[in-house]
Scaffold this motif. Structure first.
Motif, PDB file in Angstrom:
ATOM      1  N   GLY A  28      -6.016   0.750  -1.929  1.00 51.50           N
ATOM      2  CA  GLY A  28      -5.915  -0.521  -1.217  1.00 51.50           C
ATOM      3  C   GLY A  28      -4.464  -0.909  -0.966  1.00 51.50           C
ATOM      4  N   ILE A  29      -3.606  -0.674  -1.973  1.00 50.38           N
ATOM      5  CA  ILE A  29      -2.190  -1.033  -1.865  1.00 50.38           C
ATOM      6  C   ILE A  29      -1.461  -0.074  -0.922  1.00 50.38           C
ATOM      7  CG2 ILE A  29      -0.072  -1.458  -3.183  1.00 50.38           C
ATOM      8  CD1 ILE A  29      -2.376  -3.358  -3.925  1.00 50.38           C
ATOM      9  N   ALA A  30      -1.838   1.199  -0.991  1.00 52.19           N
ATOM     10  CA  ALA A  30      -1.226   2.185  -0.098  1.00 52.19           C
ATOM     11  C   ALA A  30      -1.542   1.845   1.361  1.00 52.19           C
ATOM     12  CB  ALA A  30      -1.734   3.586  -0.437  1.00 52.19           C
ATOM     13  N   ILE A  31      -2.760   1.355   1.600  1.00 57.81           N
ATOM     14  CA  ILE A  31      -3.140   0.993   2.969  1.00 57.81           C
ATOM     15  C   ILE A  31      -2.347  -0.236   3.435  1.00 57.81           C
ATOM     16  CG2 ILE A  31      -5.054   0.214   4.444  1.00 57.81           C
ATOM     17  CD1 ILE A  31      -6.911   1.910   2.584  1.00 57.81           C
ATOM     18  N   ILE A  32      -2.172  -1.202   2.524  1.00 55.54           N
ATOM     19  CA  ILE A  32      -1.367  -2.386   2.869  1.00 55.54           C
ATOM     20  C   ILE A  32       0.023  -1.949   3.334  1.00 55.54           C
ATOM     21  CG2 ILE A  32      -0.166  -4.408   1.897  1.00 55.54           C
ATOM     22  CD1 ILE A  32      -2.593  -4.902   0.127  1.00 55.54           C
ATOM     23  N   LYS A  33       0.581  -0.985   2.601  1.00 57.10           N
ATOM     24  CA  LYS A  33       1.924  -0.499   2.925  1.00 57.10           C
ATOM     25  C   LYS A  33       1.957   0.072   4.353  1.00 57.10           C
ATOM     26  CE  LYS A  33       5.347   2.662   1.089  1.00 57.10           C
ATOM     27  NZ  LYS A  33       5.528   3.843   0.225  1.00 57.10           N
ATOM     28  N   ASN A  38      -3.750 -11.034  12.111  1.00 53.49           N
ATOM     29  CA  ASN A  38      -4.695 -10.014  11.664  1.00 53.49           C
ATOM     30  C   ASN A  38      -4.174  -9.230  10.472  1.00 53.49           C
ATOM     31  OD1 ASN A  38      -7.249  -9.397  12.348  1.00 53.49           O
ATOM     32  ND2 ASN A  38      -6.722  -8.503  14.341  1.00 53.49           N
ATOM     33  N   LYS A  39      -2.900  -8.889  10.597  1.00 55.65           N
ATOM     34  CA  LYS A  39      -2.228  -8.144   9.534  1.00 55.65           C
ATOM     35  C   LYS A  39      -2.341  -8.885   8.211  1.00 55.65           C
ATOM     36  CE  LYS A  39       1.960  -5.620  10.677  1.00 55.65           C
ATOM     37  NZ  LYS A  39       3.367  -5.726  11.020  1.00 55.65           N
ATOM     38  N   GLU A  40      -1.986 -10.175   8.272  1.00 53.81           N
ATOM     39  CA  GLU A  40      -1.999 -10.987   7.054  1.00 53.81           C
ATOM     40  C   GLU A  40      -3.396 -11.088   6.455  1.00 53.81           C
ATOM     41  OE1 GLU A  40      -0.117 -14.646   8.047  1.00 53.81           O
ATOM     42  OE2 GLU A  40       1.894 -13.756   8.001  1.00 53.81           O
ATOM     43  N   LYS A  41      -4.381 -11.294   7.346  1.00 55.10           N
ATOM     44  CA  LYS A  41      -5.758 -11.439   6.868  1.00 55.10           C
ATOM     45  C   LYS A  41      -6.229 -10.172   6.158  1.00 55.10           C
ATOM     46  CE  LYS A  41      -8.141 -14.603   9.972  1.00 55.10           C
ATOM     47  NZ  LYS A  41      -8.909 -14.559  11.224  1.00 55.10           N
ATOM     48  N   ILE A  42      -6.000  -9.020   6.789  1.00 55.34           N
ATOM     49  CA  ILE A  42      -6.488  -7.758   6.209  1.00 55.34           C
ATOM     50  C   ILE A  42      -5.733  -7.439   4.921  1.00 55.34           C
ATOM     51  CG2 ILE A  42      -6.685  -5.251   6.584  1.00 55.34           C
ATOM     52  CD1 ILE A  42      -7.293  -5.843   9.507  1.00 55.34           C
ATOM     53  N   CYS A  43      -4.422  -7.642   4.940  1.00 50.50           N
ATOM     54  CA  CYS A  43      -3.635  -7.340   3.737  1.00 50.50           C
ATOM     55  C   CYS A  43      -4.071  -8.229   2.571  1.00 50.50           C
ATOM     56  CB  CYS A  43      -2.141  -7.529   3.997  1.00 50.50           C
ATOM     57  SG  CYS A  43      -1.479  -6.228   5.053  1.00 50.50           S
TER      58      CYS A  43
END
Lengths: 273, 284
Positions: free
Chosen positions: A241-246, A258-263
């Motif tokens: 999950g964290i790797a995807i946020i990166k 959108n970025k903020e919501k998904i992260c």
């Protein structure tokens, strides 16, 4: 302070390299610390130094404000217990009951008190039904729970879990992690978990990342998880999950909103897992 | 060719109440298979693979390994079977015993009748396949790290040059980097040699990323045999046998439920999920 390391170094004889390199940190009573690092980072050496199984080459270690040395070690060990990686290597009893009793017998606890403690702690780790079972016939998770009951029976303030789940299957891992959470939340134990899994550090109060015998990160799980570059450089694998946020943070393909919501969702889901 | 089981039953003790293998039928190709055997501890996974290279023998049913019918019979030579199918046990590092790494890797081919020179050649080739530094070959295996020792044990199995390589929980006890390194190495070896690989694993992230086909064992029965996509999309089955989703698939389902992403086929790896998240916005 429960533990204090003051400029502690350790190296094996005939080897120039410090396995533990000028380490200083403190641990408060009643808190849970996760020591995180790859195989060979020195993280298990820290546990052995705390337990007095290895002697620091330089620097000093204090347990409950007492200097850990040859004179104090026997007394100080009464305050600490350790659960190792391989449950099979820690069994001494023929039955679960004998096994939990082993440490108590060594301390010549009267029989009635011993039986009370055995049933109290076997109940706590949910192994009462197995008291007469042969430890060999238990699952990995059950074996580790018996080892935990044995440690709890000694009523030490500190329990160290040295990669206690790394040989268990997912079911056993979940059992032991649930047990660690229970000891932390309901029994106010001081806990150190030593692991290479970021997932297992998420429920600690504090995470210390060790690389080459040095502390490279020290903070809350949330703070430490944000330092992805250092985590990767320390040989740790980011949680998916964290790797995807990166990855998402680097992109210009998504709108800011959108970025903020998904992260945010990924971050919360990771801590919920 | 390859491995074929038909209605195989097995019990460790004749009087035991339940079977360790219960009516198992399967077929494994000799080339390019990458299979994960999953299931809880005690479900029969290790028993199953020990039948695949004639360490255990079925009580009933038929097992054929590379055209040889496997039965407990002194006339049947087991060495050729074990030459076809190599098995690396759990914690193989506890099984290294020679004085140098090279000797340890040479043990297998020598045992299969190769001359010392040829065994050495095969051992060096195998050690290159698993990415062992040449300078390690002259060292004692006991001076190596856990990850390196495991590579030595796998090189030992590869030096026999089996057609099918089976590994029982190859990544347990390795740190996350060591796990990925080992799996990448197996994948690279397969791309080069097309050998079939079978792993027993509990780690669904590894299973989802590296294998193609999954077999689920439960109480000695083979309850699922199919593609990883088919398994991870079968919610009822995952629930029934208490199997975890890969992390990325779990995250994807949650994000979809929150209407943050949408997809047709469930992503199984973080790469696939990242692609869906980033790809989605392109279409908006």
């Amino acid at each position: 302070m429960f533990i204090e390391f003051k400029d502690v170094s350790f190296k094996y004889p005939n080897n120039d390299k410090n396995v533990i390199d000028h380490l200083s940190f403190t641990l408060e009573k009643g808190s849970m610390l996760a020591i995180l690092g790859h195989n060979g980072s020195g993280k298990s050496t820290i546990a052995k130094l705390i337990m007095g199984l290895l002697k620091a080459t330089s620097g000093s270690i204090y347990i409950c404000d007492t200097l850990l040395d040859e004179k104090s070690i026997d007394d100080l060990r009464q305050k600490m217990s350790i659960i190792f990686q391989n449950p099979d290597n820690q069994f001494v009893g023929v039955t679960v009951k004998d096994d939990i009793a082993f440490g108590l017998e060594n301390h010549q606890i009267p029989r009635q008190e011993m039986l009370e403690k055995i049933s109290k702690y076997a109940t706590l780790v949910d192994m009462m039904a197995f008291l007469d079972a042969n430890p060999e016939n238990l699952s990995g998770g059950q074996k580790q729970r018996v080892a935990i009951a044995g440690a709890l029976a000694m009523e030490t303030e500190l329990i160290i879990f040295d990669e206690a789940t790394s040989m268990l299957d997912p079911k056993g891992t979940k059992e032991i992690n649930a047990m660690i959470k229970k000891l932390k939340n309901e029994h106010n134990k001081t806990i150190i978990t030593i692991t290479h899994n970021l997932e297992e550090a998420l429920f600690a109060d504090r995470v210390m990342v060790i690389n080459d015998g040095k502390i490279v990160l020290d903070g809350s799980p949330q703070e430490v998880l944000k330092e992805q570059t250092i985590l990767e450089a320390s040989g740790l694998k980011l949680i998916d999950g964290i790797a995807i946020i990166k990855e998402i943070e680097k992109t210009s393909l998504l709108s800011k909103e959108n970025k903020e919501k998904i992260c945010e969702a990924l971050w919360e889901l990771t801590f919920k897992m | 060719m390859g491995i074929n089981f038909q209605n195989v039953d097995f019990k460790y003790a004749k009087k035991a109440s339940h079977k360790q293998l219960d009516n198992v039928s399967l077929n494994i190709d000799e080339k390019d298979e990458f299979i994960a055997i999953v299931g809880h501890t005690g479900s029969g996974k290790s028993t199953l693979v020990q039948h695949m290279n004639a360490l255990l023998f079925a009580n009933s049913g038929n097992i054929t390994i590379f055209d040889t019918k496997v039965v407990r019979n002194k006339k049947i030579k087991l060495k050729p079977i074990r030459k076809h199918v190599g098995l690396v046990f759990q914690f193989p590092e506890y099984q290294v015993f020679e004085t140098t790494v090279l000797d340890d890797i040479m043990f297998g081919p020598k045992n299969f009748g190769k001359t010392t020179d040829l065994a050495k050649e095969l051992a060096i080739k195998a050690s290159q396949l698993v990415g062992l530094d040449e300078e390690l070959l002259t060292r004692s295996p006991f001076t190596l790290s856990g990850g390196q020792m495991r590579k030595v044990a796998i090189a030992g199995a590869l030096a026999i040059d089996p057609d099918i390589l089976i590994l029982d929980e190859p990544t347990v006890g390795l740190d996350p980097k060591g796990k990925i390194e080992l799996m990448e190495l197996l994948l690279a070896m397969q791309n080069k040699t097309h050998k079939s690989i079978i792993i027993i694993s509990h780690d669904m992230n590894i299973v989802a990323k590296y294998t193609k086909r999954i077999m689920v064992m439960h109480s000695g029965k083979l309850v699922f045999d199919g593609s990883k996509e088919a398994l991870f999309n079968n919610e009822a089955l995952l629930k029934e046998y208490n199997l975890d989703l890969p992390t990325a698939a779990y995250l994807a389902k949650e994000l979809k439920a929150m209407h943050l992403i949408d997809y047709d086929s469930l992503p199984l790896t973080k790469e696939e999920l990242t692609h869906i998240i980033l790809g989605d916005s392109c279409n908006e």
